[in-house]
Design a protein around this motif. Structure first.
Motif, PDB file in Angstrom:
ATOM      1  N   ASN A  89      -0.481   1.330  14.016  1.00  0.00           N
ATOM      2  CA  ASN A  89       0.676   1.237  13.134  1.00  0.00           C
ATOM      3  C   ASN A  89       0.223   1.264  11.677  1.00  0.00           C
ATOM      4  OD1 ASN A  89       2.471   1.024  15.260  1.00  0.00           O
ATOM      5  ND2 ASN A  89       2.215  -1.193  15.395  1.00  0.00           N
ATOM      6  N   LEU A  90       1.071   1.774  10.829  1.00  0.00           N
ATOM      7  CA  LEU A  90       0.743   1.936   9.419  1.00  0.00           C
ATOM      8  C   LEU A  90       1.777   1.227   8.560  1.00  0.00           C
ATOM      9  CD1 LEU A  90      -0.122   5.740   9.566  1.00  0.00           C
ATOM     10  CD2 LEU A  90      -1.748   3.845   9.455  1.00  0.00           C
ATOM     11  N   SER A  91       1.379   0.961   7.336  1.00  0.00           N
ATOM     12  CA  SER A  91       2.288   0.320   6.402  1.00  0.00           C
ATOM     13  C   SER A  91       3.483   1.230   6.124  1.00  0.00           C
ATOM     14  CB  SER A  91       1.542   0.013   5.093  1.00  0.00           C
ATOM     15  OG  SER A  91       2.453  -0.402   4.101  1.00  0.00           O
ATOM     16  N   LYS A  92       4.677   0.667   6.223  1.00  0.00           N
ATOM     17  CA  LYS A  92       5.894   1.448   6.015  1.00  0.00           C
ATOM     18  C   LYS A  92       6.082   1.881   4.570  1.00  0.00           C
ATOM     19  CE  LYS A  92       8.271  -0.823   9.856  1.00  0.00           C
ATOM     20  NZ  LYS A  92       9.441  -1.626  10.278  1.00  0.00           N
ATOM     21  N   SER A  93       5.296   1.283   3.684  1.00  0.00           N
ATOM     22  CA  SER A  93       5.422   1.635   2.264  1.00  0.00           C
ATOM     23  C   SER A  93       4.588   2.857   1.878  1.00  0.00           C
ATOM     24  CB  SER A  93       4.988   0.447   1.389  1.00  0.00           C
ATOM     25  OG  SER A  93       3.627   0.118   1.637  1.00  0.00           O
ATOM     26  N   LEU A  94       3.813   3.386   2.797  1.00  0.00           N
ATOM     27  CA  LEU A  94       2.905   4.488   2.482  1.00  0.00           C
ATOM     28  C   LEU A  94       3.634   5.718   1.989  1.00  0.00           C
ATOM     29  CD1 LEU A  94       0.185   4.473   5.295  1.00  0.00           C
ATOM     30  CD2 LEU A  94      -0.177   4.212   2.844  1.00  0.00           C
ATOM     31  N   SER A  95       3.064   6.306   0.948  1.00  0.00           N
ATOM     32  CA  SER A  95       3.547   7.590   0.435  1.00  0.00           C
ATOM     33  C   SER A  95       2.551   8.703   0.749  1.00  0.00           C
ATOM     34  CB  SER A  95       3.771   7.505  -1.080  1.00  0.00           C
ATOM     35  OG  SER A  95       4.115   8.763  -1.598  1.00  0.00           O
ATOM     36  N   ILE A  96       1.261   8.368   0.708  1.00  0.00           N
ATOM     37  CA  ILE A  96       0.205   9.340   0.999  1.00  0.00           C
ATOM     38  C   ILE A  96      -0.735   8.757   2.038  1.00  0.00           C
ATOM     39  CG2 ILE A  96      -1.812  10.538   0.070  1.00  0.00           C
ATOM     40  CD1 ILE A  96      -0.336  10.835  -2.548  1.00  0.00           C
TER      41      ILE A  96
ATOM     42  N   LEU B 207       0.830  -1.207   0.000  1.00  0.00           N
ATOM     43  CA  LEU B 207       0.000   0.000   0.000  1.00  0.00           C
ATOM     44  C   LEU B 207       0.864   1.257   0.000  1.00  0.00           C
ATOM     45  CD1 LEU B 207      -3.015   0.769   0.097  1.00  0.00           C
ATOM     46  CD2 LEU B 207      -2.771   0.988   2.573  1.00  0.00           C
ATOM     47  N   ILE B 208       0.634   2.125  -0.984  1.00  0.00           N
ATOM     48  CA  ILE B 208       1.381   3.386  -1.049  1.00  0.00           C
ATOM     49  C   ILE B 208       0.469   4.607  -0.883  1.00  0.00           C
ATOM     50  CG2 ILE B 208       3.244   2.449  -2.463  1.00  0.00           C
ATOM     51  CD1 ILE B 208       1.931   3.680  -4.902  1.00  0.00           C
ATOM     52  N   ARG B 209      -0.845   4.441  -1.106  1.00  0.00           N
ATOM     53  CA  ARG B 209      -1.772   5.577  -0.991  1.00  0.00           C
ATOM     54  C   ARG B 209      -3.006   5.140  -0.213  1.00  0.00           C
ATOM     55  NH1 ARG B 209      -3.051  10.232  -4.359  1.00  0.00           N
ATOM     56  NH2 ARG B 209      -1.336   9.608  -5.713  1.00  0.00           N
ATOM     57  N   LEU B 210      -3.291   5.849   0.900  1.00  0.00           N
ATOM     58  CA  LEU B 210      -4.463   5.551   1.716  1.00  0.00           C
ATOM     59  C   LEU B 210      -5.220   6.851   1.968  1.00  0.00           C
ATOM     60  CD1 LEU B 210      -6.182   3.637   3.424  1.00  0.00           C
ATOM     61  CD2 LEU B 210      -4.627   4.051   5.347  1.00  0.00           C
ATOM     62  N   ASN B 211      -6.397   6.966   1.375  1.00  0.00           N
ATOM     63  CA  ASN B 211      -7.232   8.159   1.523  1.00  0.00           C
ATOM     64  C   ASN B 211      -8.601   7.735   2.059  1.00  0.00           C
ATOM     65  OD1 ASN B 211      -8.795  10.448   1.346  1.00  0.00           O
ATOM     66  ND2 ASN B 211      -8.372  10.865  -0.798  1.00  0.00           N
ATOM     67  N   LEU B 212      -8.829   8.033   3.335  1.00  0.00           N
ATOM     68  CA  LEU B 212     -10.107   7.751   3.975  1.00  0.00           C
ATOM     69  C   LEU B 212     -10.726   9.042   4.521  1.00  0.00           C
ATOM     70  CD1 LEU B 212      -9.154   4.515   5.972  1.00  0.00           C
ATOM     71  CD2 LEU B 212     -10.288   4.666   3.755  1.00  0.00           C
ATOM     72  N   GLY B 213     -10.331  10.171   3.966  1.00  0.00           N
ATOM     73  CA  GLY B 213     -10.783  11.462   4.464  1.00  0.00           C
ATOM     74  C   GLY B 213     -12.268  11.705   4.280  1.00  0.00           C
ATOM     75  N   THR B 214     -12.822  12.598   5.113  1.00  0.00           N
ATOM     76  CA  THR B 214     -14.229  13.007   5.065  1.00  0.00           C
ATOM     77  C   THR B 214     -15.154  11.802   5.175  1.00  0.00           C
ATOM     78  OG1 THR B 214     -13.492  14.765   3.551  1.00  0.00           O
ATOM     79  CG2 THR B 214     -15.843  14.560   3.905  1.00  0.00           C
ATOM     80  N   ASN B 215     -15.037  11.118   6.305  1.00  0.00           N
ATOM     81  CA  ASN B 215     -15.936  10.025   6.666  1.00  0.00           C
ATOM     82  C   ASN B 215     -16.329  10.206   8.128  1.00  0.00           C
ATOM     83  OD1 ASN B 215     -16.422   7.801   4.542  1.00  0.00           O
ATOM     84  ND2 ASN B 215     -14.225   8.245   4.271  1.00  0.00           N
ATOM     85  N   LEU B 216     -16.755   9.142   8.749  1.00  0.00           N
ATOM     86  CA  LEU B 216     -17.137   9.171  10.166  1.00  0.00           C
ATOM     87  C   LEU B 216     -16.299   8.196  10.962  1.00  0.00           C
ATOM     88  CD1 LEU B 216     -21.027   9.181   9.645  1.00  0.00           C
ATOM     89  CD2 LEU B 216     -19.549  11.163  10.008  1.00  0.00           C
ATOM     90  N   LEU B 217     -15.095   7.940  10.488  1.00  0.00           N
ATOM     91  CA  LEU B 217     -14.216   6.963  11.129  1.00  0.00           C
ATOM     92  C   LEU B 217     -13.758   7.461  12.492  1.00  0.00           C
ATOM     93  CD1 LEU B 217     -12.165   6.073   7.950  1.00  0.00           C
ATOM     94  CD2 LEU B 217     -13.898   4.638   9.057  1.00  0.00           C
ATOM     95  N   SER B 218     -13.580   6.525  13.419  1.00  0.00           N
ATOM     96  CA  SER B 218     -13.192   6.887  14.775  1.00  0.00           C
ATOM     97  C   SER B 218     -12.086   5.976  15.261  1.00  0.00           C
ATOM     98  CB  SER B 218     -14.408   6.789  15.707  1.00  0.00           C
ATOM     99  OG  SER B 218     -14.930   5.474  15.703  1.00  0.00           O
ATOM    100  N   GLU B 219     -11.790   6.098  16.527  1.00  0.00           N
ATOM    101  CA  GLU B 219     -10.740   5.341  17.207  1.00  0.00           C
ATOM    102  C   GLU B 219      -9.358   5.728  16.690  1.00  0.00           C
ATOM    103  OE1 GLU B 219     -11.404   1.216  17.797  1.00  0.00           O
ATOM    104  OE2 GLU B 219     -13.564   1.443  18.089  1.00  0.00           O
ATOM    105  N   SER B 220      -8.380   5.382  17.471  1.00  0.00           N
ATOM    106  CA  SER B 220      -7.029   5.869  17.227  1.00  0.00           C
ATOM    107  C   SER B 220      -6.393   5.227  16.002  1.00  0.00           C
ATOM    108  CB  SER B 220      -6.149   5.582  18.453  1.00  0.00           C
ATOM    109  OG  SER B 220      -6.119   4.199  18.713  1.00  0.00           O
ATOM    110  N   VAL B 221      -5.380   5.935  15.501  1.00  0.00           N
ATOM    111  CA  VAL B 221      -4.607   5.434  14.364  1.00  0.00           C
ATOM    112  C   VAL B 221      -3.493   4.556  14.902  1.00  0.00           C
ATOM    113  CG1 VAL B 221      -3.194   6.079  12.394  1.00  0.00           C
ATOM    114  CG2 VAL B 221      -5.136   7.505  13.046  1.00  0.00           C
TER     115      VAL B 221
END
Length: 614
Positions: free
Chosen positions: A84-91, A68-82
């Motif tokens: 660990n994330l994939s080290k390959s992420l660019s966005i 995974l290099i791009r993760l866009n979940l903006g403008t939703n109703l997601l909750s709870e803490s963030v």
């Protein structure tokens, strides 16, 4: 499949699509939770699920999607803490959700990330210094959260960052000088925090800044350094609502690309530099609510791009320029500068009548002046007793009322004439031969009320406001260099919500203290909210709630009962801005920054004239 009208939940068996590389369902009407197990999507590179109504936690299994290099979940109703994330992420974009918790220190492992944005969530805690390890980061967005603590110096190591937005948090301390290392920065927004200290020279030396430098609504102090002239590519500078002092540097003329300059609500003094006339692209200039003096530079009228000028509430004097933007005074605000020539009566445009506003403003004008006939025998008795040892000047200036006259005026203190009982005595209504004018400014020895609040304002049958209950009032005596002090010691007394902040740290009563109390009452009158309403908790109070929407969204603060009687939307917004502007000017934290009662009266009368004109 983006920008459609798909509804319902994301199918959980989507995790079986082992060959899937791109999942894009942006801007649909999806709801429900994300699939919990995404670890089988070993080839997935892009997840775009922004602008939906997805809720619940972000599944931890996302960290196992190593491709995974791009993760866009903006403008939703997601909750709870963030987590660990994939080290390959660019966005990584999670803006405008309901995510809470801390930014994990493990963020430092995302060494290849170029965009990290969790703005407008409920993130708390401090900014982890490990963010400084993200050497490839180009955009950092942490705005609109509840982040606290200081800004870590390590952020200065982000050599490739071009946009940084930390606004709308609870950050404290000074702006790190390490920010001077941002060689590629084009936009910086640190507004709406609690940052203090001076603006570092290093920040003002960032010649790469070309969009905006926004440090407004903080506690920054000290002079504005001449180094600001290095920002020759900047389009917008907003340093308003701070505590900056000193002169506006003449080097501002070298900011050739500047279009919008906001320096309002500081403590700037001296003259408006003539060099501002050399900033040819300037469109908006706001220097209001400072202590600027001298004349308005005539060169400002030669700026062809200039569309809006606000110089109100300073100490300017002389003739108002007549060319350029000054030809249309609807685009120019100059109120609160009584020494300017030819300003009164400038606004001749048609106005609609509005009885609701007129009544409110009339009540405010009469109430705040402290010059209305007062039926308070407590005040007279108290200061008659206190005046026995004063000079002949006091005896000559203030009318003496005998006990016999008071008894006769109140029908021998008849209970039918009892207005009420307070913590410091009883208040009766009575009729004297000449009922008393104790003013802030129009008598030799001024009087301060010290307990101005709605319950101490009485309305007669003509809706004429009268100030009552002078049980805490003080005579300002012992003049020294035109400054007044109290002849006796002062213990903090008054009513919660209306007491000026300086009284809480032991300062003696002053005219500025009454101004503050009046400003709170004015805001209360037009918002319909008491300063001690349950809706105000923590750092939020009546004054800050109004200030947060002033001036562009001020109608959001207006009492709906008044709003529904409005007739002309243009008139109502203009008038409300003036009225709430007076209220905010009266309630400035520093007594020296508050306007006088005379200036407040002048402003409110000008609003009344607008409403009464045809």
């Amino acid at each position: 499949m983006s920008y459609n009208s798909f509804v319902g939940a994301l199918p959980h068996n989507i995790s079986n699509l082992a060959e899937l590389t791109v999942l894009d369902l942006t801007a649909n009407k999806l709801s429900g939770r994300l699939p919990t197990d995404l670890s089988q999507l070993t080839k997935l590179q892009v997840i775009n699920l922004g602008q939906n109504s997805l809720s619940g936690p972000i599944p931890p299994s996302i960290a196992n999607v190593s491709s995974l290099i791009r993760l866009n979940l903006g403008t939703n109703l997601l909750s709870e803490s963030v987590g660990n994330l994939s080290k390959s992420l660019s966005i990584f974009y999670m803006g405008d959700n309901r995510i809470y918790g801390r930014i994990p220190a493990s963020i430092g492992q995302l060494t290849g990330i170029a965009l990290f944005n969790v703005s407008y969530n409920s993130m708390n805690g401090s900014i982890p210094p490990e963010i400084g390890q993200l050497k490839e980061l180009q955009e950092l967005g942490l705005a609109g959260n509840q982040l606290s603590g200081t800004i870590p110096d390590s952020l200065g190591s982000l050599g490739k960052v071009n946009q940084i937005d930390l606004s709308g948090n609870q950050l404290v301390g000074q702006i790190p000088t390490s920010f001077g290392n941002f060689g590629n920065l084009i936009s910086m927004d640190l507004s709406n925090n609690r940052l203090n200290g001076s603006i570092p020279r290093e920040v003002l030396s960032l010649s790469s800044l070309s969009k905006i430098l926004n440090l407004s609504r903080n506690l920054l102090s000290g002079p504005l350094n001449e180094q600001v002239g290095v920002l020759d590519n900047i389009v917008t500078i907003d340093l308003s609502n701070n505590r900056l002092s000193g002169n506006i540097p003449s080097s501002i003329k070298t900011c050739r690309s500047l279009e919008r300059l906001f320096l309002a609500k500081n403590e700037l003094s001296g003259r408006i530099p003539n060099s501002l006339g050399e900033v040819k692209g300037l469109e908006v200039l706001d220097l209001s609510y400072n202590q600027l003096s001298g004349s308005i530079p005539t060169d400002l009228q030669d700026l062809q791009a200039l569309q809006s000028v606000n110089l109100s509430f300073n100490n300017l004097e002389g003739v108002i320029p007549s060319g350029g933007v000054f030809r249309n005074l609807s685009k120019v605000k100059l109120e609160g500068n009584p020494k300017l020539c030819s300003y009164s009566g400038c606004d001749s445009s048609p106005r609609h009548r509005n009885l609701v506003l007129i009544v409110c403003i009339t009540v405010s004008i009469i109430a705040f002046a402290l010059c209305i006939i007062v039926g308070s025998f407590v005040f007279v008795r108290k200061h008659k007793r206190n005046s026995c040892g004063t000079s002949d000047l006091l005896k000559a200036e203030h009318q003496t009322v005998s006990y016999h006259e008071l008894r006769r005026a109140t029908d021998n203190f008849n209970q039918a004439n009892l207005v009420g009982k307070g913590s410091f005595g009883s208040v009766y209504k009575g009729y004297l031969g000449e009922v008393l004018n104790y003013l802030h400014d129009d008598i030799e020895v001024p009087v301060v009320h010290c307990d101005l609040k709605p319950s101490n304002i009485l309305l007669d049958e003509d809706m004429t406001a009268k100030v009552g209950d002078f049980g805490l009032a003080k005579l300002l005596v012992n003049r020294t260099n035109n400054q007044h002090s109290i002849s006796s010691t002062f213990a903090l007394k008054g009513s919660i919500g209306y007491i000026p902040p300086e009284y809480g740290i032991g300062q003696k009563p002053s005219k500025a203290g009454d101004v503050y109390s009046f400003g709170v009452m004015l805001l209360e009158l037009f918002t319909g909210k008491s300063p001690v309403d349950d809706c105000f908790m923590g750092e939020l109070n009546l004054i800050e709630s109004v200030r947060s929407v002033f001036p562009h969204k001020i109608l959001q603060a207006l009492d709906p009962e008044i709003l529904q009687h409005m007739e002309d939307p243009d008139i109502q917004h203009e008038c409300m801005n003036k009225i709430f502007g007076v209220g905010l000017s009266c309630t400035a934290d520093s007594p020296d920054s508050r306007i006088s009662m005379k200036d407040a009266l002048r402003e409110l009368k000008s609003v009344k004239r607008i409403l009464l004109s045809d």
